[in-house]
Design an enzyme around this catalytic site. Structure first.
Site, PDB file in Angstrom:
ATOM      1  N   SER A 229      19.946  38.921  -5.933  1.00 54.55           N
ATOM      2  CA  SER A 229      20.385  40.032  -6.758  1.00 54.55           C
ATOM      3  C   SER A 229      21.649  39.648  -7.532  1.00 54.55           C
ATOM      4  CB  SER A 229      20.574  41.270  -5.889  1.00 54.55           C
ATOM      5  OG  SER A 229      20.609  42.443  -6.666  1.00 54.55           O
ATOM      6  N   ASP A 455      10.035  44.710  -8.674  1.00 56.30           N
ATOM      7  CA  ASP A 455      11.434  44.884  -8.282  1.00 56.30           C
ATOM      8  C   ASP A 455      12.067  46.050  -9.033  1.00 56.30           C
ATOM      9  OD1 ASP A 455      14.289  44.525  -7.879  1.00 56.30           O
ATOM     10  OD2 ASP A 455      13.834  42.468  -7.273  1.00 56.30           O
ATOM     11  N   HIS A 485      12.768  44.799  -3.640  1.00 54.51           N
ATOM     12  CA  HIS A 485      13.859  44.043  -4.249  1.00 54.51           C
ATOM     13  C   HIS A 485      13.915  42.662  -3.625  1.00 54.51           C
ATOM     14  CE1 HIS A 485      17.490  43.429  -6.443  1.00 54.51           C
ATOM     15  NE2 HIS A 485      18.328  43.597  -5.437  1.00 54.51           N
TER      16      HIS A 485
END
Length: 516
Positions: A229, A455, A485
Site C-alpha cells: 500500500s 483492490d 487490499h
C-alpha cells in the site's frame, strides 16, 4: 476530518487492529551526535508490549520453533538537511533467518502502509505469512518517523478523538460545515502544539533516507524490500533517491504515484464502490438467502438508507458512544479491505438494521486505531501528518462543493465522505512537498509490482502507473484477479510462487503475468 477510508491504508495494519478488536521495545529517545550513524551498533533485546501509540496489547508471541522477536532502536537525524544535528530513535523489530547461515541473503525490510501504521506491531501479527521468506532473510520492520515509538506525532487525546470521530463528516448545511471546519482546525492545531519539532520532518523522503541508513546499519549492500500500500510509495521514493542501492523489491497493493490527492481520493471512491458492488453481488449470489438484501441493488439501497437514517438519528453503538453516519460508513469501508471481513460486514449490517451498532462500531474503531480500552494509537495523527507534509495542494470548501457531483457519480455511498476529507490538510502548519511523489528510478534493479483487480484502497490501475513512472526496465507488473487490499496475503499460490521466486531466488516473473 481524516479520510474515513484512510488514503493508502495498509490491509495488514488495519487487519491486525480488527482482529484484536473482534476477537476478544523500543524507544523514541532523542539527542544530538557527531558520530557516524551508519556505523552504529544495534542492541537487540526481547520486545516489550506495544505502547499506546502503537496500539497497545501484549508483547509478540514467540515465533514457530520458540525463537523470540527482537527489538532495537536506531538513531537517525531529526533533519536530514542537518545530519550531524539532533537525532531521533526509530523503533525496529526483527525475526532472524530460520535457514542455514550460508543461504542467508540479508534483511528483508517491510513497510505495511498507512501511512502511519506501526511495523513493530504489524510484522509479528502476520509473521507466519512470511515464514517462507524467513528461510533466507531476517524479517525486519519499523515504526517510520512520526509513528508509534519513532518520535510519534501526538495531536488530540483519547477523549477528544472520541468526539472527533463522531462528528458529521458530510455536512448538509452551513452549521454542520462550520463544525467540520472548526474540528479540523482544532485537530491540526493540536498536532502543531504537541509535535511542533517533528512535524516538518515526517515526509516520505525523510523515511526513505531512514531506510537507507537502516540498510547500512543492518549490514546490507543493497536494500531488500517488501512494501504494501503506502509502502509502495515509500519504496518508489527510495528507488528514486537510491536507484543503485535497490536489491530485490516487491510492491503489493500499489499506490498510483502520478495522481494528485484529489485524483487519488476519486480513485478510492471508485475502488470502494467496486468492492461494495462485489460484496453485494457475492452475498446475493449464494444459494442461501442473503440476510441484508434480496438483490445486489437492494443491498446497496438498504445501506444507503441506513446511512441516511443515521445522519438524522444515530443508534446505540459501544456505550456510551452511538453509531453515527460517519462511524457506520467508516466501518463499512473497513470491512471492504478484505473478503475475509465480508461476514463481519453482513453481521454488522444485520445488527444495525435491528438498532444495534456494535459490530459496525468495532470495525470503525479498528480503522481509527482505537482499542477496547478506549485508547487510540497514533495512526490517525501520523497518517494526516505524513500526507499533509507530502501533498502540496490545499483544498477549500469551494473546491469540495465543485467536485461533489463527480465524486457522487463515482460512488453514491462513499463519494461525499471522500470529497469532504480533502479538507484535512487545509490548515496544516507545514507546507506540502509536491503534487505527487517522484519515483523515477532509472538504473534500479527490477521491482516486482503486484496489482489486485478488486483492490478498494489502491485501485488496480495504480500498478501500471507505478510501472510506467519507475522507468523503462525497472517495474515488472503482475496482476492478481482477486478481492481485497493486496495480493500476497490472499494466499494465492500463483502470487506466492512469483513473489517468493523473486525474493528468494532472484527469478523475475514474465512481465504481464496474470494470477487468478
Amino acid at each position: 476530518m481524516p479520510n474515513p477510508f484512510r488514503p493508502r491504508a495498509a490491509a495488514l495494519t488495519v487487519t491486525a487492529l480488527l482482529l484484536s478488536s473482534l476477537v476478544a521495545g523500543c524507544s523514541d529517545d532523542s539527542g544530538s551526535t557527531d558520530e557516524d550513524l551508519s556505523a552504529q551498533k544495534l542492541s537487540w533485546k526481547d520486545c516489550p508490549a506495544p505502547s499506546e501509540s502503537e496500539g497497545g496489547g501484549e508483547a509478540p508471541s514467540p515465533l514457530p520453533g520458540g525463537d523470540d522477536w527482537q527489538c532495537a532502536t536506531m538513531k537517525a537525524p531529526l533533519d536530514w538537511a542537518e545530519p550531524e544535528g539532533d537525532t531521533i530513535g526509530l523503533a525496529l523489530i526483527r525475526a532472524e533467518a530460520s535457514g542455514a547461515a550460508s543461504r542467508r541473503i540479508g534483511s528483508l525490510i517491510f513497510n505495511f502502509g498507512g501511512p502511519g501504521g506501526s511495523g513493530v506491531t504489524t510484522l509479528p501479527a502476520f509473521g507466519k505469512d512470511y515464514a517462507t521468506l524467513r528461510t533466507r532473510y531476517d524479517l525486519v520492520s519499523f515504526d517510520p518517523r512520526g509513528v508509534g515509538r519513532s518520535a510519534g506525532v501526538r495531536c488530540e487525546d483519547n477523549e477528544q478523538l472520541d468526539v472527533y470521530f463522531q462528528q458529521d463528516a458530510t455536512p448538509d448545511n452551513a452549521t454542520e460545515r462550520s463544525e467540520l471546519l472548526d474540528n479540523t482546525r482544532k485537530f491540526n492545531a493540536a498536532c502543531e502544539k504537541h509535535s511542533k519539532k517533528v512535524l516538518p520532518h515526517v515526509r516520505t523522503t525523510d523515511a526513505a533516507r531512514d531506510m537507507d541508513l537502516m540498510r547500512q546499519v543492518l549490514g546490507d549492500d543493497r536494500l531488500y524490500y517488501f512494501g504494501i500500500s503506502y509502502g509502495t510509495e515509500l519504496g518508489g521514493v527510495y528507488a528514486h533517491l537510491f536507484p543503485k542501492k535497490v536489491g530485490r523489491a516487491v510492491f503489493d497493493a500499489v499506490v498510483d504515484p502520478t495522481q494528485t490527492p484529489e485524483q487519488g481520493s476519486l480513485g478510492q471512491a471508485k475502488g470502494f464502490q467496486l468492492a461494495l458492488d462485489n460484496f453485494a453481488a457475492d452475498c446475493t449470489s449464494k444459494t442461501e438467502d442473503c440476510p441484508v438484501g434480496d438483490t445486489a441493488q437492494d443491498v446497496e439501497d438498504r445501506i444507503a438508507k441506513l446511512l441516511k437514517d443515521l445522519d438524522a438519528k444515530p443508534i446505540p453503538g459501544i456505550f456510551p458512544r452511538e453509531l453515527t453516519q460517519s462511524a457506520a460508513a467508516n466501518g463499512i469501508a473497513q470491512a471492504l479491505y478484505s473478503q475475509e471481513f465480508w461476514p463481519y460486514l453482513t453481521e454488522g449490517l444485520e445488527q444495525a438494521y435491528d438498532g444495534d451498532g456494535t459490530v459496525l462500531m468495532l470495525l470503525s474503531d479498528s480503522m481509527n486505531g482505537r482499542n477496547r480500552n478506549g485508547e487510540y494509537s497514533n495512526i490517525t495523527a501520523a497518517n494526516i501528518s505524513i500526507n499533509c507534509s507530502d501533498e502540496k495542494p490545499r483544498y477549500t470548501v469551494a473546491d469540495v462543493e465543485a467536485r461533489l457531483p463527480e465524486f457522487r457519480a463515482a460512488s453514491p455511498l462513499f463519494g461525499d465522505f471522500m470529497t469532504w476529507s480533502m479538507l484535512s490538510c487545509t490548515d496544516w502548519a507545514v507546507p506540502g512537498a509536491a503534487d505527487h511523489p517522484d519515483v523515477g528510478a532509472t538504473g534500479s534493479a527490477p521491482i516486482l509490482v503486484v496489482g489486485n483487480t478488486g483492490d478498494p484502497a489502491t485501485p488496480y490501475e495504480g500498478a501500471r502507473k507505478m510501472v510506467g513512472a519507475l522507468g523503462e526496465g525497472v517495474g515488472v507488473e503482475l496482476t492478481y484477479k482477486g478481492q481485497g487490499h493486496g495480493a500476497y496475503d490472499s494466499g494465492n499460490r500463483c502470487v506466492l510462487t512469483a513473489v517468493n521466486g523473486y525474493l528468494l531466488n532472484g527469478k523475475v516473473p514474465a512481465a504481464g503475468t496474470v494470477c487468478s
